[in-house]
Structures are given as C-alpha cells and as structure tokens.
Design a protein around this motif. Sequence first.
Motif, short mmCIF file in Angstrom:
data_model
loop_
_atom_site.label_atom_id
_atom_site.label_comp_id
_atom_site.label_asym_id
_atom_site.label_seq_id
_atom_site.Cartn_x
_atom_site.Cartn_y
_atom_site.Cartn_z
N PHE A 81 0.99 -5.92 -14.75
CA PHE A 81 1.87 -7.00 -14.30
C PHE A 81 1.28 -8.37 -14.62
N SER A 117 3.92 -11.26 -15.38
CA SER A 117 4.66 -11.66 -14.18
C SER A 117 3.77 -12.42 -13.21
N TYR A 118 2.54 -11.94 -13.04
CA TYR A 118 1.59 -12.58 -12.12
C TYR A 118 1.28 -14.00 -12.59
N GLU A 169 -1.64 -5.10 0.35
CA GLU A 169 -0.40 -5.83 0.56
C GLU A 169 0.46 -5.74 -0.68
N GLU A 170 1.77 -5.68 -0.48
CA GLU A 170 2.70 -5.62 -1.61
C GLU A 170 3.26 -7.01 -1.87
N TYR A 171 3.33 -7.37 -3.15
CA TYR A 171 3.83 -8.68 -3.56
C TYR A 171 4.93 -8.48 -4.60
N THR A 172 5.73 -9.51 -4.76
CA THR A 172 6.69 -9.54 -5.86
C THR A 172 6.37 -10.75 -6.72
N ASP A 203 9.91 -11.00 -9.80
CA ASP A 203 10.75 -9.80 -9.66
C ASP A 203 10.04 -8.49 -9.98
N GLN A 204 8.73 -8.53 -10.20
CA GLN A 204 7.98 -7.29 -10.44
C GLN A 204 7.08 -7.02 -9.25
N ARG A 205 7.19 -5.84 -8.68
CA ARG A 205 6.39 -5.48 -7.52
C ARG A 205 4.98 -5.05 -7.93
N ALA A 206 4.03 -5.40 -7.08
CA ALA A 206 2.64 -4.99 -7.32
C ALA A 206 1.93 -4.88 -5.97
N VAL A 207 1.02 -3.95 -5.89
CA VAL A 207 0.21 -3.76 -4.68
C VAL A 207 -1.21 -4.22 -4.98
#
Length: 232
Positions: A9, A12-13, A162-165, A168-172
């Motif tokens: 990601f 996106s990050y 923790e989960e982040y978006t 629009d891409q999810r990542a833990v």
Amino acid sequence: MRADHYDSFAVSYARANESGLFNKYYARPAMIELAGDVRGHRVLDAGCGSGPLFEDLRAKGAIVTGFDSSPAMLELARQRLGDDADLLVADLSRPLPFANAAFDDVVVSLVLHYLQDWTAPLSELRRVLKPGGRLLLSVNHPRILESSDPSADYFSVTQYSEEYTFDDQRAVLTYWHRPLHAMSDAFTEAGFRIAVISEPPFSPSTPRELLPPDIGDRRAFICFLFFVLVAC
C-alpha cells in the motif's frame, strides 16, 4: 512487521500523507522545528519512506542519506528526490551499512514504535552518530493505547494493531506500546542523553476541517511524542 509490509500500500500511504493532518501538519513540521539549522550537516533519515522529510532537510542545506526497509517506498522516494539522492534499502532492526560516526544527526520519524526490541536499533544509531551528534525521533504517544483501550496496562510493553484507510485502501499497522520510563531507559542504556521531550502544537496552517471536531480552542492534541537525544 515484515520489511516489505508497506510495499502493498506504499502509493496509497504516501499519497494520503501528502495532505494528511498527522504527517503534513504535525509530525513533519515538528521534526523540522526540532532539527533547527542543519546547513552542512550530514543527516541520516532512518525509515525515510517516500522521502518528504528527506526533501525538507535537503532544502534546509543538509547532506542527507536515507534508507527504508520497503523497496516500494524507496522507489517513490527516488521519484520524488531524483536519481542523485543517496537512498538505499536497509532495515533498522539489522546492522546498518554505514561507518562509525558517519553522521552529525539522525532523524527517525514514526519508526521505532513498530519494533518490539529497541536495544539493537538504538545501539546502531548511536554507532553511526558522531560523539555529541543528535538523534531526533518521534513515536506514538504512550497515552494513545490507554485512550483507545481503557483496560490496557500502560506500564507494559504491549503489541496492538489498528486499521487505517489510506486513499480508499485498507491497511493494518501493528505497533509496540512503551511507557515513557521504558523509552527513557532504552535511550540511556544505548548511550544517549535526553535533551528535549516535546508535545508540540499542530501547524498554524492546518485546515480546520482536518482537525478533530472536539478540538475547540486547543492548539495541541495527544498523538506523537518527540525527542532530541544527544550521543554521549
């Protein structure tokens, strides 16, 4: 966390952080403020990601070297900084490919909280710093875990995720919580003296819509904790 964890990601990050509250308007301005005048300094950006802090330090006249464990993040950094930027893949949890006392300053922005063991990384960062050199670092504030989980044990070294978006891409993301005394003990044992502990305000240029809705008239919030350490 795997060294290539961010690869999936990275784009996106990096894009989310270009305009996000916690990086653009808080962490990076705070680190640059703590760095002060770095003209002519040899600076290591440890865990440089896509290179925004590297870029800011270079603009202030520093001679910057950067490394990251994610090849995808380093590719973004090279696109940002140019082919002549001194960038390499390396992992802070392993021996670093730099000579003793190679740098005047080291910046480690939002990296150490991913690591359970700080002993070896801090030892390596002390080794590559010249005597009297500075280690500038930021980590998750130790109150973060307690505020999100009131039953958590503040005094333990605890893993949490923790989960982040990001765009629009999810990542833990998985972190290691440390109480403040454990951080200071680790710094001292590695041969550092604490010169500054900072809980800075967010940037005055922060758009109001990015701030927490309950911020009121406050100019700061609990998020990250910043240190300036001096190599003894």
